[in-house]
Scaffold this motif. Structure first.
Motif, PDB file in Angstrom:
ATOM      1  N   PHE A   1      -0.667   1.768  -5.206  1.00 14.51           N
ATOM      2  CA  PHE A   1      -0.367   2.618  -4.050  1.00 14.51           C
ATOM      3  C   PHE A   1       0.305   3.789  -4.596  1.00 14.51           C
ATOM      4  O   PHE A   1       0.262   5.124  -4.378  1.00 14.51           O
ATOM      5  CB  PHE A   1       0.636   1.897  -3.282  1.00 14.51           C
ATOM      6  N   GLY A   2       1.495   3.671  -5.358  1.00 15.57           N
ATOM      7  CA  GLY A   2       2.038   4.990  -5.913  1.00 15.57           C
ATOM      8  C   GLY A   2       1.398   5.809  -6.833  1.00 15.57           C
ATOM      9  O   GLY A   2       1.507   7.064  -6.774  1.00 15.57           O
ATOM     10  N   ALA A   3       0.507   5.188  -7.602  1.00 12.78           N
ATOM     11  CA  ALA A   3      -0.310   5.929  -8.218  1.00 12.78           C
ATOM     12  C   ALA A   3      -1.305   6.854  -7.605  1.00 12.78           C
ATOM     13  O   ALA A   3      -1.645   8.028  -7.709  1.00 12.78           O
ATOM     14  CB  ALA A   3      -1.381   5.180  -9.248  1.00 12.78           C
ATOM     15  N   GLY A   4      -2.030   6.157  -6.595  1.00  9.10           N
ATOM     16  CA  GLY A   4      -2.769   7.215  -5.519  1.00  9.10           C
ATOM     17  C   GLY A   4      -2.072   8.225  -4.922  1.00  9.10           C
ATOM     18  O   GLY A   4      -2.408   9.442  -4.901  1.00  9.10           O
ATOM     19  N   SER A   5      -0.777   7.811  -4.715  1.00  5.40           N
ATOM     20  CA  SER A   5      -0.006   8.931  -3.755  1.00  5.40           C
ATOM     21  C   SER A   5       0.347  10.114  -4.705  1.00  5.40           C
ATOM     22  O   SER A   5       0.447  11.210  -4.307  1.00  5.40           O
ATOM     23  CB  SER A   5       1.245   8.183  -3.324  1.00  5.40           C
ATOM     24  N   VAL A   6       0.780   9.685  -5.857  1.00  7.01           N
ATOM     25  CA  VAL A   6       1.268  10.863  -7.067  1.00  7.01           C
ATOM     26  C   VAL A   6       0.074  11.754  -7.059  1.00  7.01           C
ATOM     27  O   VAL A   6       0.234  12.911  -7.038  1.00  7.01           O
ATOM     28  CB  VAL A   6       1.692  10.075  -8.460  1.00  7.01           C
ATOM     29  N   VAL A   7      -1.203  11.219  -7.490  1.00  8.32           N
ATOM     30  CA  VAL A   7      -2.239  12.089  -7.953  1.00  8.32           C
ATOM     31  C   VAL A   7      -2.645  12.942  -6.446  1.00  8.32           C
ATOM     32  O   VAL A   7      -2.679  14.122  -6.711  1.00  8.32           O
ATOM     33  CB  VAL A   7      -3.297  11.262  -8.308  1.00  8.32           C
TER      34      VAL A   7
ATOM     35  N   SER B   1       2.565 -12.526  -8.953  1.00 10.46           N
ATOM     36  CA  SER B   1       3.202 -11.488  -9.787  1.00 10.46           C
ATOM     37  C   SER B   1       2.271 -10.104  -9.475  1.00 10.46           C
ATOM     38  O   SER B   1       2.338  -9.106  -9.812  1.00 10.46           O
ATOM     39  CB  SER B   1       3.268 -11.507 -11.418  1.00 10.46           C
ATOM     40  N   ALA B   2       0.981 -10.317  -8.816  1.00  6.36           N
ATOM     41  CA  ALA B   2       0.307  -9.431  -8.699  1.00  6.36           C
ATOM     42  C   ALA B   2       0.580  -8.437  -7.568  1.00  6.36           C
ATOM     43  O   ALA B   2      -0.031  -7.256  -7.409  1.00  6.36           O
ATOM     44  CB  ALA B   2      -1.364  -9.756  -8.383  1.00  6.36           C
ATOM     45  N   ASN B   3       1.524  -8.945  -6.779  1.00  7.36           N
ATOM     46  CA  ASN B   3       2.225  -7.949  -5.807  1.00  7.36           C
ATOM     47  C   ASN B   3       2.759  -6.762  -6.456  1.00  7.36           C
ATOM     48  O   ASN B   3       2.535  -5.706  -5.533  1.00  7.36           O
ATOM     49  CB  ASN B   3       3.075  -8.654  -5.217  1.00  7.36           C
ATOM     50  N   GLY B   4       3.334  -6.779  -7.408  1.00  9.60           N
ATOM     51  CA  GLY B   4       3.723  -5.625  -8.142  1.00  9.60           C
ATOM     52  C   GLY B   4       2.662  -4.580  -8.587  1.00  9.60           C
ATOM     53  O   GLY B   4       2.738  -3.419  -8.363  1.00  9.60           O
ATOM     54  N   VAL B   5       1.496  -4.968  -9.110  1.00  8.05           N
ATOM     55  CA  VAL B   5       0.350  -4.318  -9.402  1.00  8.05           C
ATOM     56  C   VAL B   5      -0.221  -3.450  -8.068  1.00  8.05           C
ATOM     57  O   VAL B   5      -0.697  -2.244  -8.121  1.00  8.05           O
ATOM     58  CB  VAL B   5      -0.759  -4.950  -9.854  1.00  8.05           C
ATOM     59  N   VAL B   6       0.018  -4.244  -6.938  1.00  9.80           N
ATOM     60  CA  VAL B   6      -0.705  -3.573  -5.620  1.00  9.80           C
ATOM     61  C   VAL B   6       0.280  -2.238  -5.193  1.00  9.80           C
ATOM     62  O   VAL B   6      -0.254  -1.404  -4.792  1.00  9.80           O
ATOM     63  CB  VAL B   6      -0.550  -4.800  -4.549  1.00  9.80           C
TER      64      VAL B   6
ATOM     65  N   LEU C   1      -6.600  -3.891  -4.134  1.00 10.50           N
ATOM     66  CA  LEU C   1      -6.284  -3.079  -4.902  1.00 10.50           C
ATOM     67  C   LEU C   1      -6.840  -1.445  -4.838  1.00 10.50           C
ATOM     68  O   LEU C   1      -6.002  -0.374  -4.595  1.00 10.50           O
ATOM     69  CB  LEU C   1      -6.524  -3.059  -6.565  1.00 10.50           C
ATOM     70  N   LEU C   2      -8.202  -1.365  -4.256  1.00  9.95           N
ATOM     71  CA  LEU C   2      -8.911  -0.487  -4.043  1.00  9.95           C
ATOM     72  C   LEU C   2      -8.316   0.235  -2.801  1.00  9.95           C
ATOM     73  O   LEU C   2      -8.024   1.433  -2.387  1.00  9.95           O
ATOM     74  CB  LEU C   2     -10.305  -0.682  -3.796  1.00  9.95           C
ATOM     75  N   PHE C   3      -8.190  -0.591  -1.835  1.00 11.38           N
ATOM     76  CA  PHE C   3      -7.421  -0.323  -0.273  1.00 11.38           C
ATOM     77  C   PHE C   3      -6.090   0.504  -0.506  1.00 11.38           C
ATOM     78  O   PHE C   3      -5.729   1.629  -0.270  1.00 11.38           O
ATOM     79  CB  PHE C   3      -7.207  -1.556   0.434  1.00 11.38           C
ATOM     80  N   ARG C   4      -5.097  -0.114  -1.464  1.00  9.36           N
ATOM     81  CA  ARG C   4      -3.940   0.312  -1.750  1.00  9.36           C
ATOM     82  C   ARG C   4      -3.951   1.872  -2.385  1.00  9.36           C
ATOM     83  O   ARG C   4      -3.319   2.679  -2.203  1.00  9.36           O
ATOM     84  CB  ARG C   4      -2.898  -0.592  -2.454  1.00  9.36           C
TER      85      ARG C   4
ATOM     86  N   GLY D   1      -0.082  10.373   0.422  1.00 10.39           N
ATOM     87  CA  GLY D   1       0.080  11.493  -0.596  1.00 10.39           C
ATOM     88  C   GLY D   1      -0.099  12.819  -0.020  1.00 10.39           C
ATOM     89  O   GLY D   1       0.823  13.749  -0.208  1.00 10.39           O
ATOM     90  N   ILE D   2      -1.454  12.843   0.483  1.00 13.45           N
ATOM     91  CA  ILE D   2      -1.762  13.960   1.321  1.00 13.45           C
ATOM     92  C   ILE D   2      -0.832  14.279   2.533  1.00 13.45           C
ATOM     93  O   ILE D   2      -0.452  15.507   2.525  1.00 13.45           O
ATOM     94  CB  ILE D   2      -3.252  14.040   1.580  1.00 13.45           C
ATOM     95  N   ALA D   3      -0.793  13.287   3.175  1.00 18.11           N
ATOM     96  CA  ALA D   3      -0.069  13.430   4.485  1.00 18.11           C
ATOM     97  C   ALA D   3       1.279  13.927   4.282  1.00 18.11           C
ATOM     98  O   ALA D   3       1.975  14.930   5.047  1.00 18.11           O
ATOM     99  CB  ALA D   3      -0.079  12.168   5.433  1.00 18.11           C
TER     100      ALA D   3
END
Length: 201
Positions: free
Chosen positions: A15-21, A6-11, A64-67, A75-77
């Motif tokens: 990624f989405g959180a990092g991209s949005v911000v 189930s941790a795959n969903g968190v990963v 998690l840090l990597f993602r 997100g920047i790109a």
């Protein structure tokens, strides 16, 4: 790494959180600074950093840090890519250029997971991590050596368009036909850079 399935969903969510911000910050900064290229180069460095984190990852929190970092780079790109398109291309050609970008993105989304899985089977985490680092470095080289700042390019294009229009409608027509060459469009630095960015993510 000791994490449940189930941790795959968190990963994915990280990624989405990092991209949005990162996309929001990059978009606002690029407008205020009136520069796209510097932030694009920074985004490439973030890609490389995410690959290095991935390369040495041994625990779930490191993944998690990597993602998170990789999502920020994506997100920047992506934000600056579309800002660049808007800077360089006129409205009557913009839709076609975006379609080409999405075409290349879809190719990258299709090839990336297959290549990543095979590299993982061969070399473990270090396989796909090395590719992320290599693509980030290649993207950095393309940005620093091949591609210029889109806002500067826009000024040059506008001056050129004014000159072409002054010469008459026949020259404008010939210029438009040349600009629609698909092979040339696919080999333009923004398209190549976009594909590399998506594959790296």
């Amino acid at each position: 790494m000791g994490a449940p399935e189930s941790a795959n969903g968190v990963v994915t969510s990280v990624f989405g959180a990092g991209s949005v911000v990162a996309s929001l910050i990059a978009g606002v900064l690029s407008d205020r600074l009136q520069s796209r290229r510097g932030l694009q180069i920074f985004g490439s460095l973030v890609y490389v950093a995410s690959g290095i984190i991935f390369y040495y990852a041994r625990h779930y929190y490191q993944i998690l840090l990597f993602r998170l970092v990789n999502g920020a780079a994506s997100g920047i790109a992506c934000t600056l890519l579309y800002a660049t398109l808007g800077d360089v291309y006129p409205a009557n050609l913009l839709g076609f250029k975006v379609a080409i970008i999405y075409f290349c993105n879809d190719i990258a989304y299709t090839i990336g997971p297959i290549c990543g899985q095979r590299l993982f089977n061969i070399a473990g985490v270090k396989g796909p991590a090395s590719v992320v680092i290599a693509l980030g470095v290649l993207k950095l080289i393309l940005l620093t050596v091949v591609s210029g700042d889109s806002l500067v390019i826009r000024k040059i294009i506008r001056a050129s368009e004014e000159d072409v229009e002054a010469k008459g409608p026949e020259v404008v027509s010939v210029s438009a036909e040349k600009s629609m060459s698909i092979p040339r469009l696919l080999l333009r630095p923004p398209v190549i850079i976009s594909t590399l960015a998506i594959m790296a993510s």
